[in-house]
Design a protein around this motif. Structure first.
Motif, mmCIF file in Angstrom:
data_model
loop_
_atom_site.group_PDB
_atom_site.id
_atom_site.type_symbol
_atom_site.label_atom_id
_atom_site.label_comp_id
_atom_site.label_asym_id
_atom_site.label_seq_id
_atom_site.Cartn_x
_atom_site.Cartn_y
_atom_site.Cartn_z
ATOM 1 N N LEU A 180 3.999 28.203 16.827
ATOM 2 C CA LEU A 180 2.981 27.224 16.432
ATOM 3 C C LEU A 180 3.464 26.412 15.230
ATOM 4 O O LEU A 180 3.231 25.193 15.154
ATOM 5 N N LEU A 181 4.131 27.078 14.310
ATOM 6 C CA LEU A 181 4.615 26.408 13.109
ATOM 7 C C LEU A 181 5.647 25.342 13.449
ATOM 8 O O LEU A 181 5.627 24.252 12.878
ATOM 9 N N VAL A 182 6.546 25.626 14.381
ATOM 10 C CA VAL A 182 7.550 24.641 14.795
ATOM 11 C C VAL A 182 6.868 23.396 15.343
ATOM 12 O O VAL A 182 7.228 22.267 14.996
ATOM 13 N N ALA A 183 5.872 23.592 16.189
ATOM 14 C CA ALA A 183 5.177 22.458 16.800
ATOM 15 C C ALA A 183 4.239 21.768 15.816
ATOM 16 O O ALA A 183 3.854 20.619 16.036
ATOM 17 N N GLY A 184 3.862 22.464 14.767
ATOM 18 C CA GLY A 184 2.869 21.904 13.857
ATOM 19 C C GLY A 184 1.493 21.919 14.486
ATOM 20 O O GLY A 184 0.647 21.089 14.199
ATOM 21 N N LEU A 185 1.264 22.867 15.372
ATOM 22 C CA LEU A 185 -0.024 23.021 16.049
ATOM 23 C C LEU A 185 -0.783 24.153 15.372
ATOM 24 O O LEU A 185 -0.261 25.270 15.279
ATOM 25 N N ALA A 186 -1.973 23.857 14.903
ATOM 26 C CA ALA A 186 -2.742 24.825 14.099
ATOM 27 C C ALA A 186 -1.864 25.292 12.934
ATOM 28 O O ALA A 186 -1.744 26.482 12.669
ATOM 29 N N GLY A 187 -1.263 24.318 12.270
ATOM 30 C CA GLY A 187 -0.258 24.591 11.236
ATOM 31 C C GLY A 187 -0.759 25.446 10.092
ATOM 32 O O GLY A 187 -0.070 26.372 9.659
ATOM 33 N N ARG A 188 -1.945 25.146 9.588
ATOM 34 C CA ARG A 188 -2.476 25.948 8.479
ATOM 35 C C ARG A 188 -2.800 27.363 8.950
ATOM 36 O O ARG A 188 -2.584 28.325 8.216
ATOM 37 N N PHE A 189 -3.323 27.492 10.150
ATOM 38 C CA PHE A 189 -3.615 28.808 10.723
ATOM 39 C C PHE A 189 -2.328 29.619 10.855
ATOM 40 O O PHE A 189 -2.277 30.796 10.471
ATOM 41 N N ILE A 231 16.071 42.280 -4.428
ATOM 42 C CA ILE A 231 16.578 41.050 -3.816
ATOM 43 C C ILE A 231 15.800 40.720 -2.554
ATOM 44 O O ILE A 231 15.353 39.585 -2.367
ATOM 45 N N THR A 232 15.609 41.700 -1.667
ATOM 46 C CA THR A 232 14.861 41.423 -0.441
ATOM 47 C C THR A 232 13.393 41.125 -0.751
ATOM 48 O O THR A 232 12.776 40.305 -0.079
ATOM 49 N N ARG A 233 12.845 41.756 -1.758
ATOM 50 C CA ARG A 233 11.468 41.467 -2.168
ATOM 51 C C ARG A 233 11.372 40.010 -2.654
ATOM 52 O O ARG A 233 10.404 39.315 -2.356
ATOM 53 N N SER A 234 12.391 39.537 -3.354
ATOM 54 C CA SER A 234 12.364 38.152 -3.840
ATOM 55 C C SER A 234 12.400 37.163 -2.670
ATOM 56 O O SER A 234 11.792 36.091 -2.755
ATOM 57 N N TYR A 235 13.093 37.505 -1.587
ATOM 58 C CA TYR A 235 13.059 36.655 -0.394
ATOM 59 C C TYR A 235 11.630 36.546 0.141
ATOM 60 O O TYR A 235 11.167 35.464 0.497
ATOM 61 N N HIS A 236 10.953 37.681 0.199
ATOM 62 C CA HIS A 236 9.577 37.673 0.686
ATOM 63 C C HIS A 236 8.671 36.850 -0.222
ATOM 64 O O HIS A 236 7.780 36.134 0.257
ATOM 65 N N TYR A 237 8.874 36.905 -1.514
ATOM 66 C CA TYR A 237 8.094 36.083 -2.444
ATOM 67 C C TYR A 237 8.381 34.597 -2.215
ATOM 68 O O TYR A 237 7.474 33.764 -2.243
ATOM 69 N N TYR A 238 9.642 34.283 -1.992
ATOM 70 C CA TYR A 238 10.063 32.908 -1.730
ATOM 71 C C TYR A 238 9.388 32.384 -0.464
ATOM 72 O O TYR A 238 8.812 31.297 -0.446
ATOM 73 N N TRP A 239 9.453 33.182 0.624
ATOM 74 C CA TRP A 239 8.811 32.778 1.879
ATOM 75 C C TRP A 239 7.294 32.656 1.695
ATOM 76 O O TRP A 239 6.675 31.743 2.232
ATOM 77 N N GLY A 240 6.718 33.568 0.944
ATOM 78 C CA GLY A 240 5.284 33.520 0.698
ATOM 79 C C GLY A 240 4.880 32.253 -0.036
ATOM 80 O O GLY A 240 3.862 31.627 0.275
ATOM 81 N N THR A 241 5.687 31.845 -1.005
ATOM 82 C CA THR A 241 5.406 30.611 -1.750
ATOM 83 C C THR A 241 5.498 29.397 -0.834
ATOM 84 O O THR A 241 4.653 28.497 -0.879
ATOM 85 N N GLU A 242 6.508 29.368 0.019
ATOM 86 C CA GLU A 242 6.652 28.257 0.966
ATOM 87 C C GLU A 242 5.496 28.231 1.965
ATOM 88 O O GLU A 242 4.982 27.161 2.293
ATOM 89 N N LEU A 243 5.096 29.404 2.447
ATOM 90 C CA LEU A 243 3.959 29.469 3.367
ATOM 91 C C LEU A 243 2.678 29.009 2.683
ATOM 92 O O LEU A 243 1.847 28.333 3.295
ATOM 93 N N MET A 244 2.540 29.343 1.409
ATOM 94 C CA MET A 244 1.366 28.894 0.659
ATOM 95 C C MET A 244 1.345 27.361 0.561
ATOM 96 O O MET A 244 0.276 26.744 0.667
ATOM 97 N N ALA A 245 2.501 26.746 0.377
ATOM 98 C CA ALA A 245 2.568 25.283 0.342
ATOM 99 C C ALA A 245 2.101 24.694 1.670
ATOM 100 O O ALA A 245 1.336 23.722 1.697
ATOM 101 N N LEU A 246 2.517 25.299 2.782
ATOM 102 C CA LEU A 246 2.077 24.808 4.091
ATOM 103 C C LEU A 246 0.584 25.051 4.301
ATOM 104 O O LEU A 246 -0.100 24.249 4.940
ATOM 105 N N MET A 247 0.070 26.154 3.758
ATOM 106 C CA MET A 247 -1.359 26.417 3.850
ATOM 107 C C MET A 247 -2.141 25.335 3.096
ATOM 108 O O MET A 247 -3.192 24.892 3.551
ATOM 109 N N LEU A 248 -1.643 24.923 1.948
ATOM 110 C CA LEU A 248 -2.342 23.940 1.120
ATOM 111 C C LEU A 248 -2.180 22.511 1.627
ATOM 112 O O LEU A 248 -3.149 21.748 1.662
ATOM 113 N N PHE A 249 -0.968 22.121 2.020
ATOM 114 C CA PHE A 249 -0.697 20.738 2.395
ATOM 115 C C PHE A 249 -0.800 20.486 3.890
ATOM 116 O O PHE A 249 -0.823 19.337 4.318
ATOM 117 N N GLY A 250 -0.806 21.547 4.694
ATOM 118 C CA GLY A 250 -0.823 21.379 6.138
ATOM 119 C C GLY A 250 0.577 21.116 6.660
ATOM 120 O O GLY A 250 1.544 21.046 5.899
#
Length: 151
Positions: free
Chosen positions: A83-92, A114-133
């Motif tokens: 869904l994320l690739v297509a941008g369909l229901a992107g925030r969901f 180190i692996t925990r920091s990757y998860h934090y990084y991905w979480g921050t990016e996902l949060m940006a997509l949640m906020l901006f769509g």
């Protein structure tokens, strides 16, 4: 006041450029994050017995039996990243992957810093997509545009 107006006029073109590039940045974020989670889902289905063993012995997902957690995680990684690739229901999709990522951090004590920091990084990016769509280069934007033009 005149100096402030000149300063604003000076920075207007770079700001316009940044605004024009925002859809491409959001598309890049979507594609990058979808790749990370989709590959993880493919790894899980490649050897289902190992996945079930890991969810039984290593990952301690709260409130769910290991087999249910394994199925939910795999379906979430594969489905939500698609869904994320297509941008369909992107925030969901971003919210679902954010939750999945958070559960992974909580339920797997074997993560290194180190692996925990990757998860934090991905979480921050996902949060940006949640906020901006998902941005203008998405099915969400296309559907919204089509619905508005039909009114």
């Amino acid at each position: 006041m005149n100096a402030l107006c000149r300063l604003i006029a000076y920075f207007t073109p770079p700001i316009r450029l940044a605004n024009a590039l925002q859809p491409l940045l959001l598309l890049g974020l979507r594609l990058f994050l979808a790749s990370v989670f989709f590959k993880s889902g493919l790894t899980k289905i490649a050897d289902w017995d190992t996945t079930l063993t890991l969810f039984t012995e290593e990952y301690h997902v709260p409130l769910l039996p290991p087999a249910v957690a394994a199925v939910m995680a795999t379906c979430g990684e594969l489905g939500l990243s698609s869904l994320l690739v297509a941008g369909l229901a992107g925030r969901f999709a971003a919210t679902g992957l954010f939750i999945l990522n958070t559960v992974a951090v909580i339920s797997y004590p074997g993560l290194t810093e180190i692996t925990r920091s990757y998860h934090y990084y991905w979480g921050t990016e996902l949060m940006a997509l949640m906020l901006f769509g998902p941005g203008l280069v998405s099915l969400d934007a296309w559907i919204t545009h089509r619905c508005r033009t039909r009114r």
